[in-house]
Design a protein around this motif. Structure first.
Motif, PDB file in Angstrom:
ATOM      1  N   GLN A   1      19.815  10.531 -26.951  1.00 37.33           N
ATOM      2  CA  GLN A   1      18.906  11.449 -27.648  1.00 37.33           C
ATOM      3  C   GLN A   1      17.614  11.625 -26.863  1.00 37.33           C
ATOM      4  N   ASP A   2      17.076  10.530 -26.363  1.00 31.04           N
ATOM      5  CA  ASP A   2      15.843  10.583 -25.584  1.00 31.04           C
ATOM      6  C   ASP A   2      16.068  11.350 -24.284  1.00 31.04           C
ATOM      7  N   ALA A   3      17.184  11.090 -23.632  1.00 28.37           N
ATOM      8  CA  ALA A   3      17.507  11.792 -22.383  1.00 28.37           C
ATOM      9  C   ALA A   3      17.708  13.283 -22.647  1.00 28.37           C
ATOM     10  N   PHE A   4      18.294  13.620 -23.797  1.00 27.72           N
ATOM     11  CA  PHE A   4      18.475  15.029 -24.149  1.00 27.72           C
ATOM     12  C   PHE A   4      17.126  15.717 -24.308  1.00 27.72           C
ATOM     13  N   ARG A   5      16.191  15.063 -25.000  1.00 29.32           N
ATOM     14  CA  ARG A   5      14.859  15.653 -25.185  1.00 29.32           C
ATOM     15  C   ARG A   5      14.182  15.917 -23.843  1.00 29.32           C
ATOM     16  N   LYS A   6      14.274  14.933 -22.946  1.00 28.49           N
ATOM     17  CA  LYS A   6      13.646  15.096 -21.630  1.00 28.49           C
ATOM     18  C   LYS A   6      14.317  16.205 -20.828  1.00 28.49           C
ATOM     19  N   ALA A   7      15.643  16.261 -20.893  1.00 24.06           N
ATOM     20  CA  ALA A   7      16.374  17.297 -20.153  1.00 24.06           C
ATOM     21  C   ALA A   7      16.050  18.681 -20.701  1.00 24.06           C
ATOM     22  N   GLU A   8      15.998  18.795 -22.024  1.00 20.81           N
ATOM     23  CA  GLU A   8      15.682  20.093 -22.626  1.00 20.81           C
ATOM     24  C   GLU A   8      14.281  20.544 -22.225  1.00 20.81           C
ATOM     25  N   ARG A   9      13.351  19.622 -22.265  1.00 20.55           N
ATOM     26  CA  ARG A   9      11.973  19.955 -21.903  1.00 20.55           C
ATOM     27  C   ARG A   9      11.895  20.407 -20.447  1.00 20.55           C
ATOM     28  N   THR A  10      12.606  19.718 -19.570  1.00 25.47           N
ATOM     29  CA  THR A  10      12.613  20.080 -18.156  1.00 25.47           C
ATOM     30  C   THR A  10      13.240  21.451 -17.944  1.00 25.47           C
ATOM     31  N   ILE A  11      14.358  21.701 -18.610  1.00 28.86           N
ATOM     32  CA  ILE A  11      15.047  22.987 -18.466  1.00 28.86           C
ATOM     33  C   ILE A  11      14.144  24.122 -18.927  1.00 28.86           C
ATOM     34  N   ARG A  12      13.511  23.957 -20.077  1.00 28.44           N
ATOM     35  CA  ARG A  12      12.651  25.022 -20.603  1.00 28.44           C
ATOM     36  C   ARG A  12      11.409  25.223 -19.734  1.00 28.44           C
ATOM     37  N   ARG A  13      10.888  24.137 -19.168  1.00 26.36           N
ATOM     38  CA  ARG A  13       9.727  24.256 -18.284  1.00 26.36           C
ATOM     39  C   ARG A  13      10.096  25.031 -17.022  1.00 26.36           C
ATOM     40  N   VAL A  14      11.245  24.717 -16.440  1.00 23.10           N
ATOM     41  CA  VAL A  14      11.685  25.409 -15.226  1.00 23.10           C
ATOM     42  C   VAL A  14      11.941  26.887 -15.524  1.00 23.10           C
ATOM     43  N   ALA A  15      12.505  27.181 -16.681  1.00 22.48           N
ATOM     44  CA  ALA A  15      12.739  28.576 -17.066  1.00 22.48           C
ATOM     45  C   ALA A  15      11.416  29.294 -17.283  1.00 22.48           C
ATOM     46  N   GLY A  16      10.452  28.610 -17.853  1.00 22.04           N
ATOM     47  CA  GLY A  16       9.139  29.210 -18.086  1.00 22.04           C
ATOM     48  C   GLY A  16       8.444  29.583 -16.794  1.00 22.04           C
ATOM     49  N   LYS A  17       8.736  28.874 -15.729  1.00 20.21           N
ATOM     50  CA  LYS A  17       8.145  29.173 -14.430  1.00 20.21           C
ATOM     51  C   LYS A  17       8.913  30.267 -13.686  1.00 20.21           C
ATOM     52  N   GLY A  18      10.046  30.692 -14.259  1.00 14.71           N
ATOM     53  CA  GLY A  18      10.805  31.770 -13.651  1.00 14.71           C
ATOM     54  C   GLY A  18      11.756  31.306 -12.560  1.00 14.71           C
ATOM     55  N   ILE A  19      11.981  30.012 -12.457  1.00 15.81           N
ATOM     56  CA  ILE A  19      12.854  29.503 -11.410  1.00 15.81           C
ATOM     57  C   ILE A  19      14.313  29.714 -11.795  1.00 15.81           C
ATOM     58  N   ILE A  20      14.621  29.558 -13.085  1.00 14.43           N
ATOM     59  CA  ILE A  20      15.931  29.960 -13.595  1.00 14.43           C
ATOM     60  C   ILE A  20      15.692  30.960 -14.723  1.00 14.43           C
ATOM     61  N   HIS A  21      16.686  31.738 -15.037  1.00 16.08           N
ATOM     62  CA  HIS A  21      16.564  32.762 -16.084  1.00 16.08           C
ATOM     63  C   HIS A  21      16.519  32.104 -17.457  1.00 16.08           C
ATOM     64  N   GLU A  22      15.853  32.750 -18.382  1.00 17.37           N
ATOM     65  CA  GLU A  22      15.727  32.219 -19.748  1.00 17.37           C
ATOM     66  C   GLU A  22      17.090  32.012 -20.400  1.00 17.37           C
ATOM     67  N   ARG A  23      18.003  32.943 -20.193  1.00 17.76           N
ATOM     68  CA  ARG A  23      19.326  32.820 -20.816  1.00 17.76           C
ATOM     69  C   ARG A  23      20.127  31.694 -20.179  1.00 17.76           C
ATOM     70  N   THR A  24      19.945  31.493 -18.893  1.00 11.64           N
ATOM     71  CA  THR A  24      20.604  30.372 -18.221  1.00 11.64           C
ATOM     72  C   THR A  24      20.106  29.067 -18.816  1.00 11.64           C
TER      73      THR A  24
END
Length: 91
Positions: free
Chosen positions: A48-71
């Motif tokens: 659960q903790d690893a999921f929270r960290k992974a989700e936060r990282t994914i959304r942060r990277v998407a927010g910077k435009g490095i990956i697409h929001e839908r991806t």
């Protein structure tokens, strides 16, 4: 190699951006691998903790435009589904 001043600057900027993007993508992949490893290990709290960290990282990277929001949404959805399946099978 570029000859015009503007082209030289664009090349320099592209090198910096590529290095930054590679850093964020590596961080994203590592967080997803950590989540997968925690599922394999079998501890729901750690997963659960690893999921929270992974989700936060994914959304942060998407927010910077490095990956697409839908991806990003698709990746988070798959991780969440994996966590929910793990909980359902190990409850």
């Amino acid at each position: 190699m570029a000859n015009h001043r503007s082209a030289i600057k664009r090349h320099r900027q592209s090198i910096n951006r590529r290095a930054r993007n590679r850093h964020y993508m590596s961080m994203l992949r590592n967080s997803v691998k950590l989540f997968a490893a925690s599922l394999e290990e079998g501890d729901a709290a750690v997963a659960q903790d690893a999921f929270r960290k992974a989700e936060r990282t994914i959304r942060r990277v998407a927010g910077k435009g490095i990956i697409h929001e839908r991806t990003a949404a698709r990746k988070v959805s798959r991780l969440s589904r994996a966590l929910n399946n793990y909980r359902a099978n190990n409850a």
